[in-house]
Design a protein around this motif. Sequence first.
Motif, PDB file in Angstrom:
ATOM      1  N   ARG A  74      23.022   3.262  -4.095  1.00 28.74           N
ATOM      2  CA  ARG A  74      22.683   1.939  -4.623  1.00 28.74           C
ATOM      3  C   ARG A  74      21.171   1.818  -4.776  1.00 28.74           C
ATOM      4  N   VAL A  75      20.727   1.300  -5.915  1.00 24.18           N
ATOM      5  CA  VAL A  75      19.303   1.115  -6.169  1.00 24.18           C
ATOM      6  C   VAL A  75      18.796  -0.049  -5.315  1.00 24.18           C
ATOM      7  N   LEU A  76      17.662   0.153  -4.663  1.00 21.35           N
ATOM      8  CA  LEU A  76      17.086  -0.865  -3.784  1.00 21.35           C
ATOM      9  C   LEU A  76      15.963  -1.625  -4.475  1.00 21.35           C
ATOM     10  N   GLN A  77      15.739  -2.829  -3.985  1.00 26.93           N
ATOM     11  CA  GLN A  77      14.592  -3.615  -4.422  1.00 26.93           C
ATOM     12  C   GLN A  77      13.364  -3.108  -3.671  1.00 26.93           C
ATOM     13  N   PRO A  78      12.360  -2.612  -4.359  1.00 27.24           N
ATOM     14  CA  PRO A  78      11.153  -2.140  -3.650  1.00 27.24           C
ATOM     15  C   PRO A  78      10.505  -3.275  -2.856  1.00 27.24           C
ATOM     16  N   THR A  79      10.030  -2.958  -1.661  1.00 24.18           N
ATOM     17  CA  THR A  79       9.354  -3.942  -0.825  1.00 24.18           C
ATOM     18  C   THR A  79       8.037  -3.383  -0.321  1.00 24.18           C
ATOM     19  N   ALA A  80       7.151  -4.284   0.066  1.00 25.33           N
ATOM     20  CA  ALA A  80       5.869  -3.858   0.625  1.00 25.33           C
ATOM     21  C   ALA A  80       6.084  -3.071   1.910  1.00 25.33           C
ATOM     22  N   MET A  81       7.043  -3.518   2.731  1.00 28.34           N
ATOM     23  CA  MET A  81       7.309  -2.815   3.991  1.00 28.34           C
ATOM     24  C   MET A  81       7.813  -1.402   3.732  1.00 28.34           C
ATOM     25  N   GLY A  82       8.673  -1.265   2.727  1.00 29.68           N
ATOM     26  CA  GLY A  82       9.173   0.059   2.383  1.00 29.68           C
ATOM     27  C   GLY A  82       8.063   0.971   1.906  1.00 29.68           C
ATOM     28  N   LEU A  83       7.151   0.401   1.132  1.00 31.36           N
ATOM     29  CA  LEU A  83       6.025   1.180   0.628  1.00 31.36           C
ATOM     30  C   LEU A  83       5.163   1.698   1.770  1.00 31.36           C
ATOM     31  N   ILE A  84       4.799   0.809   2.686  1.00 35.86           N
ATOM     32  CA  ILE A  84       3.941   1.193   3.808  1.00 35.86           C
ATOM     33  C   ILE A  84       4.637   2.203   4.711  1.00 35.86           C
ATOM     34  N   SER A  85       5.944   2.039   4.899  1.00 31.90           N
ATOM     35  CA  SER A  85       6.673   2.931   5.804  1.00 31.90           C
ATOM     36  C   SER A  85       6.646   4.381   5.337  1.00 31.90           C
ATOM     37  N   GLN A  86       6.435   4.580   4.036  1.00 26.51           N
ATOM     38  CA  GLN A  86       6.434   5.947   3.499  1.00 26.51           C
ATOM     39  C   GLN A  86       5.261   6.769   4.030  1.00 26.51           C
ATOM     40  N   ILE A  87       4.187   6.100   4.442  1.00 25.20           N
ATOM     41  CA  ILE A  87       3.012   6.836   4.917  1.00 25.20           C
ATOM     42  C   ILE A  87       2.883   6.814   6.437  1.00 25.20           C
ATOM     43  N   ASP A  88       3.895   6.260   7.120  1.00 25.00           N
ATOM     44  CA  ASP A  88       3.777   6.053   8.563  1.00 25.00           C
ATOM     45  C   ASP A  88       3.552   7.355   9.326  1.00 25.00           C
ATOM     46  N   LEU A  89       4.390   8.344   9.118  1.00 24.47           N
ATOM     47  CA  LEU A  89       4.266   9.592   9.878  1.00 24.47           C
ATOM     48  C   LEU A  89       2.952  10.309   9.588  1.00 24.47           C
ATOM     49  N   THR A  90       2.557  10.303   8.307  1.00 31.13           N
ATOM     50  CA  THR A  90       1.297  10.944   7.941  1.00 31.13           C
ATOM     51  C   THR A  90       0.123  10.237   8.603  1.00 31.13           C
ATOM     52  N   ALA A  91       0.156   8.911   8.615  1.00 27.12           N
ATOM     53  CA  ALA A  91      -0.921   8.145   9.225  1.00 27.12           C
ATOM     54  C   ALA A  91      -1.017   8.421  10.721  1.00 27.12           C
ATOM     55  N   ARG A  92       0.111   8.472  11.401  1.00 29.59           N
ATOM     56  CA  ARG A  92       0.103   8.728  12.835  1.00 29.59           C
ATOM     57  C   ARG A  92      -0.451  10.116  13.149  1.00 29.59           C
ATOM     58  N   HIS A  93      -0.081  11.080  12.352  1.00 36.09           N
ATOM     59  CA  HIS A  93      -0.596  12.440  12.563  1.00 36.09           C
ATOM     60  C   HIS A  93      -2.109  12.478  12.337  1.00 36.09           C
ATOM     61  N   MET A  94      -2.565  11.801  11.297  1.00 38.79           N
ATOM     62  CA  MET A  94      -3.994  11.783  10.999  1.00 38.79           C
ATOM     63  C   MET A  94      -4.774  11.146  12.146  1.00 38.79           C
ATOM     64  N   LEU A  95      -4.261  10.045  12.683  1.00 37.06           N
ATOM     65  CA  LEU A  95      -4.959   9.349  13.758  1.00 37.06           C
ATOM     66  C   LEU A  95      -4.966  10.161  15.048  1.00 37.06           C
ATOM     67  N   ALA A  96      -3.871  10.858  15.303  1.00 33.75           N
ATOM     68  CA  ALA A  96      -3.789  11.658  16.522  1.00 33.75           C
ATOM     69  C   ALA A  96      -4.719  12.859  16.487  1.00 33.75           C
ATOM     70  N   SER A  97      -5.010  13.344  15.304  1.00 28.47           N
ATOM     71  CA  SER A  97      -5.794  14.577  15.189  1.00 28.47           C
ATOM     72  C   SER A  97      -7.241  14.341  14.777  1.00 28.47           C
ATOM     73  N   SER A  98      -7.615  13.083  14.508  1.00 37.23           N
ATOM     74  CA  SER A  98      -8.961  12.827  14.020  1.00 37.23           C
ATOM     75  C   SER A  98      -9.553  11.565  14.630  1.00 37.23           C
ATOM     76  N   PRO A  99     -10.465  11.713  15.620  1.00 34.10           N
ATOM     77  CA  PRO A  99     -11.147  10.552  16.177  1.00 34.10           C
ATOM     78  C   PRO A  99     -11.870   9.745  15.101  1.00 34.10           C
ATOM     79  N   GLN A 100     -12.400  10.414  14.089  1.00 33.01           N
ATOM     80  CA  GLN A 100     -13.085   9.718  13.007  1.00 33.01           C
ATOM     81  C   GLN A 100     -12.124   8.791  12.262  1.00 33.01           C
ATOM     82  N   ALA A 101     -10.900   9.255  12.053  1.00 29.49           N
ATOM     83  CA  ALA A 101      -9.907   8.433  11.357  1.00 29.49           C
ATOM     84  C   ALA A 101      -9.564   7.196  12.172  1.00 29.49           C
ATOM     85  N   LEU A 102      -9.506   7.339  13.494  1.00 30.86           N
ATOM     86  CA  LEU A 102      -9.215   6.190  14.344  1.00 30.86           C
ATOM     87  C   LEU A 102     -10.321   5.158  14.237  1.00 30.86           C
TER      88      LEU A 102
END
Length: 236
Positions: A74-102
């Motif tokens: 079923r096709v979903l209605q795009p949402t802002a929350m869905g958009l942000i969730s797509q980068i969640d894992l990448t963001a967490r990895h970046m923050l864990a590995s880079s003090p500058q990113a934090l």
Amino acid sequence: MHLTPKIARRKLSDEVFDRLYELIESGQYRPGDMLPSERELMDTYGVGRPAIREAMQSLDRIGLVEINHGQRPRVLQPTAMGLISQIDLTARHMLASSPQALEQLKEARTFFELGMVDKAARQATSENVARLRELVGEQRRHLNKDAAAFVQADMAFHTAIAAMTRNPIFTATSQAMLGWLARFHAGILHWEGNEETTLMEHERIIDRIEAGESDQAVTEMKKHLERARALYTTNN
């Protein structure tokens, strides 16, 4: 003679993905519509079941379709929350590995929150203010009892201010930033007396929002964030 790299042969699933994405993007399939069955897509595109399933899984991962066993996607209605969730894992990895990113995230969060509280103070309703006071009351009930619940109410307070802007992208971004930062400070946030200071700062922010004093609300939020900023660490 300079030779260009060979042209890579694309996977069949990538081709299927592109065609389905184009159909959704063009509006031929709208939110709530069911996509064709696997068998129909196999016949239409002349590919096997694995290519169809892999393409569907890719669409599911980016929040464009929902896959339920035994049903057509079923096709979903795009949402802002869905958009942000797509980068969640990448963001967490970046923050864990880079003090500058934090540090960059902390700076971005401050910039973002000051803009949100300014807008919130300009258009707050009595219901909005009541909700903020309710959340501070919830924090107080958890004081010296449940540190995790105190942090959750703290995050809910800031997300509620974001929601007062009536912009779902602000709300989704606020929740994401707070979630990422929470991974790096939950263990040290509760120094003795720090909770009471947080509550007092939150109450001052609410008072300025309720009065419609946007400049003063920004000032109080800035003081609050500058004090809290020193608490975040890369230890999680």
